[in-house]
Design an enzyme around this catalytic site. Sequence first.
Site, PDB file in Angstrom:
ATOM      1  N   PHE A   8       0.887  -0.970  -0.033  1.00 33.14           N
ATOM      2  CA  PHE A   8       0.013  -0.099  -0.022  1.00 33.14           C
ATOM      3  C   PHE A   8       0.739   1.300   0.134  1.00 33.14           C
ATOM      4  O   PHE A   8       0.436   2.407  -0.323  1.00 33.14           O
ATOM      5  CB  PHE A   8      -0.994  -0.040   1.265  1.00 33.14           C
ATOM      6  CG  PHE A   8      -0.494   0.461   2.621  1.00 33.14           C
ATOM      7  CD1 PHE A   8      -0.690   1.797   3.090  1.00 33.14           C
ATOM      8  CD2 PHE A   8       0.359  -0.252   3.400  1.00 33.14           C
ATOM      9  CE1 PHE A   8      -0.068   2.284   4.350  1.00 33.14           C
ATOM     10  CE2 PHE A   8       0.976  -0.080   4.548  1.00 33.14           C
ATOM     11  CZ  PHE A   8       0.529   1.346   5.096  1.00 33.14           C
ATOM     12  N   LYS A   9       2.170   1.235   0.325  1.00 31.19           N
ATOM     13  CA  LYS A   9       2.880   2.174   0.552  1.00 31.19           C
ATOM     14  C   LYS A   9       3.007   2.894  -1.161  1.00 31.19           C
ATOM     15  O   LYS A   9       3.334   4.321  -1.199  1.00 31.19           O
ATOM     16  CB  LYS A   9       4.366   1.925   0.879  1.00 31.19           C
ATOM     17  CG  LYS A   9       4.246   1.381   2.174  1.00 31.19           C
ATOM     18  CD  LYS A   9       3.771   2.339   3.306  1.00 31.19           C
ATOM     19  CE  LYS A   9       3.750   1.554   4.878  1.00 31.19           C
ATOM     20  NZ  LYS A   9       4.785   1.224   5.343  1.00 31.19           N
ATOM     21  N   ASP A  10       2.794   2.130  -2.024  1.00 31.96           N
ATOM     22  CA  ASP A  10       2.904   2.417  -3.302  1.00 31.96           C
ATOM     23  C   ASP A  10       1.913   3.615  -3.584  1.00 31.96           C
ATOM     24  O   ASP A  10       2.163   4.682  -4.689  1.00 31.96           O
ATOM     25  CB  ASP A  10       2.830   1.390  -4.667  1.00 31.96           C
ATOM     26  CG  ASP A  10       3.898   0.486  -4.453  1.00 31.96           C
ATOM     27  OD1 ASP A  10       4.811   0.888  -4.291  1.00 31.96           O
ATOM     28  OD2 ASP A  10       3.612  -0.680  -4.656  1.00 31.96           O
ATOM     29  N   LEU A  52       3.963   6.608  -2.291  1.00 33.10           N
ATOM     30  CA  LEU A  52       5.437   6.888  -2.780  1.00 33.10           C
ATOM     31  C   LEU A  52       5.487   6.874  -4.199  1.00 33.10           C
ATOM     32  O   LEU A  52       6.814   7.105  -4.638  1.00 33.10           O
ATOM     33  CB  LEU A  52       6.404   5.888  -2.020  1.00 33.10           C
ATOM     34  CG  LEU A  52       6.399   6.165  -0.456  1.00 33.10           C
ATOM     35  CD1 LEU A  52       6.726   4.984   0.343  1.00 33.10           C
ATOM     36  CD2 LEU A  52       7.287   7.502  -0.264  1.00 33.10           C
ATOM     37  N   THR A 110       7.684   0.558   3.287  1.00 33.44           N
ATOM     38  CA  THR A 110       8.095   1.795   2.865  1.00 33.44           C
ATOM     39  C   THR A 110       9.364   1.758   2.127  1.00 33.44           C
ATOM     40  O   THR A 110       9.340   2.476   1.212  1.00 33.44           O
ATOM     41  CB  THR A 110       7.975   2.610   4.166  1.00 33.44           C
ATOM     42  OG1 THR A 110       6.763   2.828   4.559  1.00 33.44           O
ATOM     43  CG2 THR A 110       8.666   3.988   4.018  1.00 33.44           C
TER      44      THR A 110
END
Length: 501
Positions: free
Chosen positions: A112-114, A117, A147
């Site tokens: 989900f950090k995509d 980021l 992350t």
Amino acid sequence: MKKGYNSTRSKDITVTASQGILRGLAPDGGLFVPNFIHNIQLDQTKLSKKNYGELAQVIFTAFLDDFSEKQIADAIQNAYYSGKFEEKEPVNLKKVEDRYFLELFHGPTCAFKDMALTILPYFMVESIKNVNSHNKILILTATSGDTGKAALEGFANVDDISIIVFYPKDGVSTIQEKQMLTQIGDNTCVVGISGNFDDTQNGVKEILNDVELGQKLAKSNVLFSSANSINIGRLLPQVVYYFYSYYELLNRGEIVDGEEINFVVPTGNFGNILAGYYAKQLGLPIHKLICASNANKVLTDFFETGTYDRNREFYKTSSPSMDILISSNLERLLYDLSNEDSEAVSSLMKQLNTQGSYQASKTLMEKTQLFYAGAADELETAESIKDIFEKTHYLMDPHTGVANKVYNDYLKETGDITKTVIVSTASPYKFGRAVYESIFGASDLDDYSLLDCLAQKTNTQIPAPLRDLDKKENRHSVQCHKTDMSKAVVDFLKDQEKNHA
């Protein structure tokens, strides 16, 4: 008060969105928060038919006070619609029995950090232009697994920005570590730390607050920033998928306009669920935000007792992105619930730093009714993964497994039949061993062979970014003690100077 972004620890510090994004952490150690969030008025009637990018445009325009609409639109296009994600829209909402899984793992690193980021690098590049800066940016990031790779992928080969990712050497999965160690880009550096995530995160914060080191770098026109969720530019993109989920349910006829829904969020650093809280402040009809923790249940205990206490045993679990005892973004919630009382927040954070704990006031805790908190241990997480798979053939990673178990507990305790979205934060293949062994039992296969076996036995596919990882060459090998992180930063900058000489 001047409109902008204040530090949670001092209202005397106010910056623009661009300044906040570039600085990451406020000079007093606080986190930047929009002092105008309760004044934002979104016309909900015009949001329901918008796609993900169009929703992002509306929400980012409300927050990014010194960005032009074109700057925002270009960032959205480059992040979400330029081939980085598997499908037409960057997220996917799937109904499984009585609940919905918001899949946030279809991006370049399968986590989900995509969602934040992939766009943060574009925000930073535009922020540099907006403040007319001639400095180069050095991103420092602590990661508990996801992350790190997402930040490395996002910032690789971006002009005038370099990035160092610190991670706990023995605190991430084999796949997560391999993703980071194989990262290309001359402007990237990965450092394994002897310690846990909290040691790593504290080390990064100390470097960011090191005035002497900061001044030394400034003479070379280098400024520190962060890609962790302490950076407001990391947090804001996460607000979007809460709105997208709601309108997706509405457009499918699963809910009626204005009907409240629940979100279950597996969380460690409290950033993901805080984005849901911000969505609620913008008018999204949310009934409950269900905070799901693993064995490191410092947040569960906080919401149940009002005491935040990191003085406890630290557990390494199958859901390492939640192996955290210092949840940085909780500070932003405390600030908002205390009516922006920066002195009170500063006092609590000082207590946390010096004593390892604090007690929130009864008045403040009375304002946390939006939240429900629960936890799952390792056995319960494994049972959750197995149960859903055997009933529905749906694969969950351990973080989502934690959330699913906590939601089951919530149902038993409350009987609340409000439509509920479980925020699914990572591909099950990022944690292939844990998922495989939860369903099929222990295996002697190596972690990479196990991915192939998991795919065969479940009739699912390994995501493209995770295929053949074992065949990729490691490009990073730096390790250091948690007390030597500053030295690792200086050494990297020296290497950068040599390479560009």
